[in-house]
Structures are given as structure tokens and as C-alpha cells.
Design a protein around this motif. Structure first.
Motif, PDB file in Angstrom:
ATOM      1  N   MET A   1      -5.148   2.587  -4.226  1.00  0.00           N
ATOM      2  CA  MET A   1      -4.163   2.258  -5.251  1.00  0.00           C
ATOM      3  C   MET A   1      -4.815   2.282  -6.632  1.00  0.00           C
ATOM      4  SD  MET A   1      -1.948  -1.213  -5.774  1.00  0.00           S
ATOM      5  CE  MET A   1      -3.005  -1.826  -7.077  1.00  0.00           C
ATOM      6  N   LYS A   2      -4.166   2.875  -7.593  1.00  0.00           N
ATOM      7  CA  LYS A   2      -4.683   2.975  -8.945  1.00  0.00           C
ATOM      8  C   LYS A   2      -4.015   1.930  -9.830  1.00  0.00           C
ATOM      9  CE  LYS A   2      -5.345   7.956  -8.369  1.00  0.00           C
ATOM     10  NZ  LYS A   2      -4.954   9.309  -8.843  1.00  0.00           N
ATOM     11  N   LYS A   3      -4.814   0.975 -10.335  1.00  0.00           N
ATOM     12  CA  LYS A   3      -4.252  -0.113 -11.137  1.00  0.00           C
ATOM     13  C   LYS A   3      -3.793   0.353 -12.517  1.00  0.00           C
ATOM     14  CE  LYS A   3      -7.631  -3.062 -10.888  1.00  0.00           C
ATOM     15  NZ  LYS A   3      -8.390  -4.322 -11.091  1.00  0.00           N
ATOM     16  N   ASN A   4      -4.320   1.478 -12.986  1.00  0.00           N
ATOM     17  CA  ASN A   4      -3.964   1.945 -14.328  1.00  0.00           C
ATOM     18  C   ASN A   4      -2.699   2.793 -14.334  1.00  0.00           C
ATOM     19  OD1 ASN A   4      -5.202   4.009 -12.925  1.00  0.00           O
ATOM     20  ND2 ASN A   4      -6.202   4.882 -14.742  1.00  0.00           N
ATOM     21  N   GLU A   5      -2.050   2.927 -13.174  1.00  0.00           N
ATOM     22  CA  GLU A   5      -0.773   3.623 -13.067  1.00  0.00           C
ATOM     23  C   GLU A   5       0.245   2.686 -12.420  1.00  0.00           C
ATOM     24  OE1 GLU A   5      -1.313   7.236 -10.884  1.00  0.00           O
ATOM     25  OE2 GLU A   5      -2.993   7.924 -12.123  1.00  0.00           O
ATOM     26  N   ASP A   6       1.534   2.990 -12.579  1.00  0.00           N
ATOM     27  CA  ASP A   6       2.560   2.158 -11.947  1.00  0.00           C
ATOM     28  C   ASP A   6       2.307   2.091 -10.448  1.00  0.00           C
ATOM     29  OD1 ASP A   6       3.802   1.624 -14.297  1.00  0.00           O
ATOM     30  OD2 ASP A   6       5.476   3.012 -14.012  1.00  0.00           O
ATOM     31  N   PHE A   7       2.295   0.889  -9.918  1.00  0.00           N
ATOM     32  CA  PHE A   7       2.014   0.700  -8.501  1.00  0.00           C
ATOM     33  C   PHE A   7       3.032  -0.245  -7.870  1.00  0.00           C
ATOM     34  CE2 PHE A   7      -0.474  -2.569 -10.740  1.00  0.00           C
ATOM     35  CZ  PHE A   7      -0.056  -3.725 -10.081  1.00  0.00           C
ATOM     36  N   VAL A   8       3.082  -0.221  -6.554  1.00  0.00           N
ATOM     37  CA  VAL A   8       3.876  -1.191  -5.808  1.00  0.00           C
ATOM     38  C   VAL A   8       3.033  -1.686  -4.639  1.00  0.00           C
ATOM     39  CG1 VAL A   8       5.002   0.615  -4.440  1.00  0.00           C
ATOM     40  CG2 VAL A   8       6.019  -1.662  -4.566  1.00  0.00           C
ATOM     41  N   ILE A   9       2.949  -2.991  -4.514  1.00  0.00           N
ATOM     42  CA  ILE A   9       2.258  -3.619  -3.387  1.00  0.00           C
ATOM     43  C   ILE A   9       3.302  -4.295  -2.518  1.00  0.00           C
ATOM     44  CG2 ILE A   9       0.588  -5.370  -2.672  1.00  0.00           C
ATOM     45  CD1 ILE A   9      -0.823  -4.962  -5.359  1.00  0.00           C
ATOM     46  N   THR A  10       3.371  -3.918  -1.263  1.00  0.00           N
ATOM     47  CA  THR A  10       4.307  -4.560  -0.341  1.00  0.00           C
ATOM     48  C   THR A  10       3.530  -5.456   0.609  1.00  0.00           C
ATOM     49  OG1 THR A  10       4.247  -2.661   1.167  1.00  0.00           O
ATOM     50  CG2 THR A  10       6.004  -2.713  -0.475  1.00  0.00           C
ATOM     51  N   ILE A  11       4.083  -6.646   0.842  1.00  0.00           N
ATOM     52  CA  ILE A  11       3.437  -7.615   1.719  1.00  0.00           C
ATOM     53  C   ILE A  11       4.383  -7.982   2.849  1.00  0.00           C
ATOM     54  CG2 ILE A  11       2.471  -9.937   1.896  1.00  0.00           C
ATOM     55  CD1 ILE A  11       1.543  -9.706  -0.967  1.00  0.00           C
ATOM     56  N   ASN A  12       3.995  -7.646   4.056  1.00  0.00           N
ATOM     57  CA  ASN A  12       4.688  -8.136   5.240  1.00  0.00           C
ATOM     58  C   ASN A  12       3.879  -9.303   5.753  1.00  0.00           C
ATOM     59  OD1 ASN A  12       6.490  -8.375   7.349  1.00  0.00           O
ATOM     60  ND2 ASN A  12       6.405  -6.202   7.888  1.00  0.00           N
ATOM     61  N   ARG A  13       4.553 -10.345   6.235  1.00  0.00           N
ATOM     62  CA  ARG A  13       3.797 -11.531   6.626  1.00  0.00           C
ATOM     63  C   ARG A  13       4.513 -12.271   7.743  1.00  0.00           C
ATOM     64  NH1 ARG A  13       8.353 -11.737   3.574  1.00  0.00           N
ATOM     65  NH2 ARG A  13       8.906 -13.821   2.874  1.00  0.00           N
ATOM     66  N   GLU A  14       3.718 -13.002   8.499  1.00  0.00           N
ATOM     67  CA  GLU A  14       4.281 -13.847   9.534  1.00  0.00           C
ATOM     68  C   GLU A  14       4.674 -15.190   8.926  1.00  0.00           C
ATOM     69  OE1 GLU A  14       2.292 -12.686  13.713  1.00  0.00           O
ATOM     70  OE2 GLU A  14       0.948 -13.746  12.345  1.00  0.00           O
TER      71      GLU A  14
ATOM     72  N   HIS B   1       1.155   3.200  -3.641  1.00  0.00           N
ATOM     73  CA  HIS B   1       1.638   2.090  -2.825  1.00  0.00           C
ATOM     74  C   HIS B   1       0.508   1.518  -1.981  1.00  0.00           C
ATOM     75  CE1 HIS B   1       4.098   0.915   1.014  1.00  0.00           C
ATOM     76  NE2 HIS B   1       3.828  -0.149   0.294  1.00  0.00           N
ATOM     77  N   LEU B   2       0.365   0.192  -2.000  1.00  0.00           N
ATOM     78  CA  LEU B   2      -0.559  -0.508  -1.113  1.00  0.00           C
ATOM     79  C   LEU B   2       0.262  -1.402  -0.191  1.00  0.00           C
ATOM     80  CD1 LEU B   2      -3.365  -1.458  -0.170  1.00  0.00           C
ATOM     81  CD2 LEU B   2      -3.287  -3.182  -1.999  1.00  0.00           C
ATOM     82  N   SER B   3       0.110  -1.203   1.107  1.00  0.00           N
ATOM     83  CA  SER B   3       0.862  -1.959   2.104  1.00  0.00           C
ATOM     84  C   SER B   3      -0.063  -2.961   2.783  1.00  0.00           C
ATOM     85  CB  SER B   3       1.462  -1.007   3.142  1.00  0.00           C
ATOM     86  OG  SER B   3       2.227  -1.707   4.095  1.00  0.00           O
ATOM     87  N   ILE B   4       0.354  -4.250   2.800  1.00  0.00           N
ATOM     88  CA  ILE B   4      -0.480  -5.335   3.314  1.00  0.00           C
ATOM     89  C   ILE B   4       0.272  -6.125   4.386  1.00  0.00           C
ATOM     90  CG2 ILE B   4      -1.711  -7.467   2.715  1.00  0.00           C
ATOM     91  CD1 ILE B   4      -1.928  -6.378  -0.155  1.00  0.00           C
ATOM     92  N   LEU B   5      -0.441  -6.519   5.430  1.00  0.00           N
ATOM     93  CA  LEU B   5       0.095  -7.421   6.452  1.00  0.00           C
ATOM     94  C   LEU B   5      -0.767  -8.675   6.468  1.00  0.00           C
ATOM     95  CD1 LEU B   5       1.904  -8.107   8.917  1.00  0.00           C
ATOM     96  CD2 LEU B   5       0.197  -6.957  10.349  1.00  0.00           C
ATOM     97  N   ILE B   6      -0.112  -9.842   6.389  1.00  0.00           N
ATOM     98  CA  ILE B   6      -0.822 -11.116   6.464  1.00  0.00           C
ATOM     99  C   ILE B   6      -0.374 -11.842   7.731  1.00  0.00           C
ATOM    100  CG2 ILE B   6      -1.247 -13.335   5.356  1.00  0.00           C
ATOM    101  CD1 ILE B   6      -0.805 -11.969   2.677  1.00  0.00           C
ATOM    102  N   GLN B   7      -1.330 -12.125   8.592  1.00  0.00           N
ATOM    103  CA  GLN B   7      -1.070 -12.778   9.865  1.00  0.00           C
ATOM    104  C   GLN B   7      -1.828 -14.098   9.945  1.00  0.00           C
ATOM    105  OE1 GLN B   7      -2.504  -9.444  12.363  1.00  0.00           O
ATOM    106  NE2 GLN B   7      -0.399  -9.247  13.121  1.00  0.00           N
ATOM    107  N   ALA B   8      -1.557 -14.864  11.008  1.00  0.00           N
ATOM    108  CA  ALA B   8      -2.300 -16.094  11.257  1.00  0.00           C
ATOM    109  C   ALA B   8      -2.093 -16.496  12.710  1.00  0.00           C
ATOM    110  CB  ALA B   8      -1.837 -17.212  10.325  1.00  0.00           C
TER     111      ALA B   8
ATOM    112  N   ASN C   1       0.877   0.806   9.994  1.00  0.00           N
ATOM    113  CA  ASN C   1       1.821   0.761   8.879  1.00  0.00           C
ATOM    114  C   ASN C   1       1.211   0.172   7.606  1.00  0.00           C
ATOM    115  OD1 ASN C   1       4.168   1.762  10.266  1.00  0.00           O
ATOM    116  ND2 ASN C   1       4.306  -0.209  11.330  1.00  0.00           N
ATOM    117  N   TYR C   2      -0.049  -0.277   7.679  1.00  0.00           N
ATOM    118  CA  TYR C   2      -0.646  -0.997   6.559  1.00  0.00           C
ATOM    119  C   TYR C   2      -2.029  -0.444   6.211  1.00  0.00           C
ATOM    120  CZ  TYR C   2       2.846  -4.107   8.556  1.00  0.00           C
ATOM    121  OH  TYR C   2       4.006  -4.611   9.098  1.00  0.00           O
ATOM    122  N   GLN C   3      -2.383  -0.565   4.941  1.00  0.00           N
ATOM    123  CA  GLN C   3      -3.737  -0.227   4.516  1.00  0.00           C
ATOM    124  C   GLN C   3      -4.682  -1.430   4.642  1.00  0.00           C
ATOM    125  OE1 GLN C   3      -1.110   1.007   2.061  1.00  0.00           O
ATOM    126  NE2 GLN C   3      -1.163   2.592   3.616  1.00  0.00           N
ATOM    127  N   LEU C   4      -4.097  -2.630   4.621  1.00  0.00           N
ATOM    128  CA  LEU C   4      -4.915  -3.842   4.633  1.00  0.00           C
ATOM    129  C   LEU C   4      -4.240  -4.900   5.499  1.00  0.00           C
ATOM    130  CD1 LEU C   4      -7.423  -5.273   3.434  1.00  0.00           C
ATOM    131  CD2 LEU C   4      -5.981  -5.983   1.508  1.00  0.00           C
TER     132      LEU C   4
END
Length: 212
Positions: A1-14, A133-140, A188-191
Motif C-alpha cells: 500500500m502506498k501512503k502517498n496515494e489515495d488508499f483504502v484499508i479494510t478491516i474484518n474482525r471477530e 487497498h490493504l485488507s486486514i483480518l483481526i482475530q482472537a 482474502n487478506y494481506q495481513l
């Protein structure tokens, strides 16, 4: 993901992982808007929009975007229980095709306004073709999630566990129905991050280090 350009970060989470709080804090650190299910629900309710009407909003309806900004200013406490299904609700019958289409169009419209962080069940899929686009999943773990829901929602251990199981089923059915994949499929996620033994601030720091 390039911070110096328009970006979208999506977070899926439990539920109980703290992912919604992480999304809000991350957006604050990056200086961009944070959008979640509560905001999208409010927009649908306030404007009673059809899918076709949403199509015409993209950048042209000032009142719509003014309302977006007004809702955002209400702060993180707005509709904090939005993710909890009502007793007796069937997890696979909470969303109609029309509602999903509306949510999709609103998400696409919001992402086209500029950089943002979005927390939601299908953001990873709806915005998968976004060029930055950066796609993130947060689990626990379940014990971590149960303890957090007990604390945040003032529930007993039994109530918290039942709520988590109900929401997990609802969200997985929703994602599977409309994306033909599983929200737990790490492809489905990069992180992917485990929230166990981490504060929300520490998770935000991990994401910022990953972005670079």
C-alpha cells in the motif's frame, strides 16, 4: 500500500477482538475518515435510499456527504451495539439482497472520496479491485473475546459466549452468501493479526510498521 496515494484499508474482525476500535485508532493516526457498519446503517435509514439512488450520489449530492461528515462527528460511541443481533433473529435472514447492494454502493462511493479505513464484513471483497487497498483480518482466541464482550457489554460469561457464537454464524453466513468465500480464509487478506496479549494501540502500531 502506498501512503502517498489515495488508499483504502479494510478491516474484518471477530466480535470481541477489538477490531473496530483498532480501525478507529488507525484512521486517527493516519488522519483519514473511519467508516463502519453503524455509519452505513445510519445513511440508509436517514436517506431511505434505493440502490439506483445511491448510484447517483457519487460525488454529486452535497447533502449526502454533509450527512456523512455529521455522523462521523458523533464519535465512536454512536450505535455501539449495532453488531448485536436481536433475540430470535435468524442469522441467515438479517440481510436482503437489496440491502447488500446498497451497502456495496455506499462502500464504493466512500472509498472513491479519498483515503479511508473501513471496518465491515465484506469490505475486503467489495473493494478488492481498489488500486491501493490493504485488507486486514483481526482475530482472537475465544477466552479473549468472551472476556472483552463481558466487559464491554456488561454480560455474563454465558451471554457473551452465546452472543459471539450467534454473531460469528451471522457474519459467516452473510460473507459466504454474498462473496462465495469464507471470512476466515486468510487468502482474502494481506495481513492477519491475533489480538491476544495485545492492546488496540499495539495492534495499530503493528499495522503502521507493516505499511512502512
Amino acid at each position: 500500500m502506498k501512503k502517498n496515494e489515495d488508499f483504502v484499508i479494510t478491516i474484518n474482525r471477530e466480535l470481541g477482538s477489538g477490531g473496530r476500535t483498532v480501525g478507529r485508532l488507525l484512521a486517527e493516526k493516519l488522519g483519514v475518515p473511519f467508516y463502519d457498519k453503524a455509519l452505513i446503517h445510519e445513511l440508509q435509514k436517514l436517506f431511505n435510499l434505493s440502490a439506483d439512488e445511491i448510484e447517483h450520489l457519487k460525488g454529486r449530492e452535497h447533502s449526502f456527504w454533509a450527512e456523512v461528515e455529521r455522523i462521523l462527528k458523533l464519535g465512536p460511541g454512536m450505535n455501539s451495539n449495532y453488531f448485536l443481533p436481536q433475540r430470535g433473529d435468524e442469522p441467515d435472514s438479517l440481510t436482503t439482497d437489496d440491502v447488500y447492494k446498497k451497502e456495496t454502493l455506499i462502500l464504493q462511493s466512500l472509498s472513491q472520496r479519498g483515503s479511508c479505513v473501513i471496518a465491515g464484513r465484506t469490505g475486503f471483497h467489495v473493494l478488492r479491485d481498489h488500486p491501493n487497498h490493504l485488507s486486514i483480518l483481526i482475530q482472537a482466541s475465544m477466552p479473549f473475546r468472551v472476556a472483552r464482550v463481558m466487559r464491554k457489554q456488561n454480560m455474563t460469561e454465558k451471554e457473551a459466549r452465546q452472543t459471539i457464537e450467534r454473531v460469528d454464524k451471522m457474519r459467516e453466513n452473510y460473507v459466504n452468501k454474498y462473496t462465495k468465500t469464507s471470512r476466515y480464509d486468510t487468502r482474502n487478506y494481506q495481513l492477519v493479526i491475533s489480538a491476544d496479549e495485545k492492546t488496540e494501540e499495539e495492534i495499530v502500531d503493528l499495522i503502521l510498521k507493516y505499511i512502512g
